[in-house]
Design a protein around this motif. Sequence first.
Motif, short mmCIF file in Angstrom:
data_model
loop_
_atom_site.label_atom_id
_atom_site.label_comp_id
_atom_site.label_asym_id
_atom_site.label_seq_id
_atom_site.Cartn_x
_atom_site.Cartn_y
_atom_site.Cartn_z
N LEU B 41 0.84 -1.21 0.00
CA LEU B 41 0.00 0.00 0.00
C LEU B 41 0.87 1.25 0.00
O LEU B 41 0.57 2.23 -0.69
CB LEU B 41 -0.93 0.01 1.22
N GLY B 42 1.95 1.20 0.76
CA GLY B 42 2.87 2.33 0.78
C GLY B 42 3.41 2.61 -0.60
O GLY B 42 3.48 3.76 -1.06
N LEU B 43 3.78 1.52 -1.29
CA LEU B 43 4.31 1.65 -2.65
C LEU B 43 3.24 2.22 -3.58
O LEU B 43 3.49 3.13 -4.38
CB LEU B 43 4.74 0.27 -3.14
N LEU B 44 2.03 1.70 -3.44
CA LEU B 44 0.93 2.14 -4.29
C LEU B 44 0.68 3.63 -4.13
O LEU B 44 0.43 4.35 -5.10
CB LEU B 44 -0.34 1.37 -3.90
N ASN B 45 0.79 4.11 -2.87
CA ASN B 45 0.60 5.54 -2.64
C ASN B 45 1.65 6.36 -3.36
O ASN B 45 1.40 7.47 -3.80
CB ASN B 45 0.69 5.85 -1.14
N ASN B 46 2.85 5.79 -3.44
CA ASN B 46 3.93 6.55 -4.06
C ASN B 46 3.97 6.41 -5.57
O ASN B 46 4.61 7.20 -6.24
CB ASN B 46 5.27 6.12 -3.46
N VAL B 47 3.29 5.39 -6.09
CA VAL B 47 3.24 5.20 -7.53
C VAL B 47 2.71 6.47 -8.19
O VAL B 47 3.16 6.90 -9.24
CB VAL B 47 2.34 3.99 -7.89
N PRO B 52 4.73 10.36 -13.65
CA PRO B 52 5.40 11.09 -14.73
C PRO B 52 6.61 10.33 -15.28
O PRO B 52 6.84 10.29 -16.49
CB PRO B 52 5.85 12.39 -14.05
N MET B 53 7.35 9.67 -14.35
CA MET B 53 8.52 8.92 -14.78
C MET B 53 8.10 7.79 -15.73
O MET B 53 8.71 7.58 -16.77
CB MET B 53 9.20 8.34 -13.55
N PHE B 54 7.02 7.10 -15.38
CA PHE B 54 6.55 6.01 -16.23
C PHE B 54 6.14 6.54 -17.60
O PHE B 54 6.41 5.91 -18.62
CB PHE B 54 5.37 5.28 -15.58
#
Lengths: 178, 530
Positions: B41-47, B52-54
Amino acid sequence: MENTFSNHILQFDDSQIQSPEATPLAEHYAVVNAAVSIVTLLIIITVALVAIFQPVWPMPDEARTVAVYITIGLTAFFALIILYGYFAEKAKGYCVREQDITLFKGLIFRKVITQPICRIQHIEVKRGPVDRKVNLAKLHVYSAGDIAQTFEIPGLDVTLANSIRNGILAHKDMQHHG
Amino acid sequence: MDNITESSAKQQANSDIDVDDNSWHRVSPLAILYFIEKLFLGLLNNVFYMLPMFVVLWDEIKANPWIAAAIIGAIIALITTFAIWSFIVFRYRLSAGTVEVKSGIFSKKHVNLPFNRIQNVKIEQPFYYRMFNYSSMAFDSGGSLNQEARLIALPLAFAKELQNEINAFKSATPITTTETASFDADGNPSTTASSTAAVETIENTRSIGDLVLHGITSNRIYIILAAAAPFVNDIFEFFGDKLEGFGIDIQSHIDNDPMWQISIYVISLFLIVIGLMTILSILGAIIMFFGYTLSRTDDKYIRRSGLITKHEVSVPFSRIQIAIMKQDLLDILFGRINLRLDQLNAQIANANASQSGTNKLIVPSIFAYECRDIIAHVFPNHGLIAVDFKAISTRFIIRYISFIVVPITAILSYSAYHNEGLSAWVVLVIAGLLSTMVYGRWLRWGYQYNEHYLYIRKGLLGRDRYCLPIAKIQRITYSQSWFMRKNKLVSLKIYLASGSYTIPMIDEDHAKAIYKYVLYKVESEAKAWM
């Protein structure tokens, strides 16, 4: 130093909203506050002017004119804010009663904020570097549920601030929840 | 829940962990699942921030899918490693009257929480724990975030036993103590015993029908729409292209079809969108409130609900600061009320995302009489349902018309005058609409007070009614602008531990009376607010 600590008994039957009477803050507080803002503003103006007129990376003339106008405009704007701030700080006052502590403030919106002593969580006397130079202190009063807005009485003489704090800490209702 | 799993879990609990043995324990490896969820979930929040990078790297990724797969693989491996590592370093200890938790890989955290400082014990059962009859416990110490503690992957029976023990320790009332003792002595505890208390009565339950109604009336999907607003153009373009792909050309329809036909298209599209949103909202309500029960003991409410993750929140009556009856327009039509009982400041809870919503006790879509009864246990004789509200000053209308409606109308008129595209009618309609809204808002504002409570009503289409116990007020602000002074009006702002509440532009004499009375009541009684 004159002791302005007031400790009237609250009379509920005939008390009016004016009954907590505003004691003004220390006389030199508003001046000192304005002086600090003016010095800060002057430093920023100096930096801006140096940046505009420095010969190392000269600006094009047009850009320079625009930059000067912007600087003048901003200076005027902040000068007005400082002026307003001076009168706003001058308008502030406080009152300590037996059961509560009140802050008066505001030029356009006049506010009377009253904090019952039995609801105080903790209390702090804060002094910044300028406060220490001019012998002033801020009294911060914290109660539950007010992260956004702390109750702060600025511009108190440091001995007065300490005696208010001690007086509040000695209040019987503060003893209950330590 | 059947007795066999319950007792086996209990036996397992007893063999693994004893409540008071004063040594550090590891929890079940199921904790790894919890850490994986948290990290993911932490990762998902930061996605969101990495999008923009993606976008920039999209072509690269398309050209080398293997690299992308490798990166994703690496991320999953990393998450798993950290989850296992977190599990390994996670320890807890229960010694006489204290729970201690050690956790953290890089920043080590050691929380020491005496039972008597625990304000709230919450048992949660995410779906991955429910399968194995495990649960996690969150301890709330009332305020300071650093002292939040969480015990994870405990057998459910053990968690409940611990909850009982903490409650018994805190209250030390005879009833709870004997209860816990009988529970301990019982080698094969019955389900009634394990669900905490014989004194616990069920106050309210919500059926699927109620939840469907709740989903319809409180449509939270608008928030998603607002977030999607910047992409509206892209979305329309996307669907336009898709439809064209199916042989439907919107542009040619708009150009060629008669007006009534286009209107029908628009209306049916609108209805479809509304229908979809409503369905999503109903789903949301069911996921959140499935199996809703509100139980009551002598001194607290316990809310249990949740389809995927089962939440249990218990709120002592003494900690409830305010009761709010919220009604949207549809709620008023259906005669339903969403009741909210708030505890501490929302900001404290929101700082901790996973905890959000737990500081509020919500009872969705209930009838007025149920609402009255639920509040009455917390605030006796509140009378919130039947309050005769006083109106605020009509100057409220003048203020908002002159500071909001007039400037907006002036700007619009100016641009309508200089711009052919904007018809004067549109300006008139907008001005009329805004004025009506100001008027409606004024109509909803109301206040009243009696010996024990202060009441506030506000809203526009909907209607929110607040009941504030005066003895719990923390601070009060009395404010007047220059205009208000001339017209003898005052705004009051009242601070509770749950937040601040405003009563705008009321008669000066009333305001003084309220101000004086609030201070008198709070200061003379000096009652505990928590």
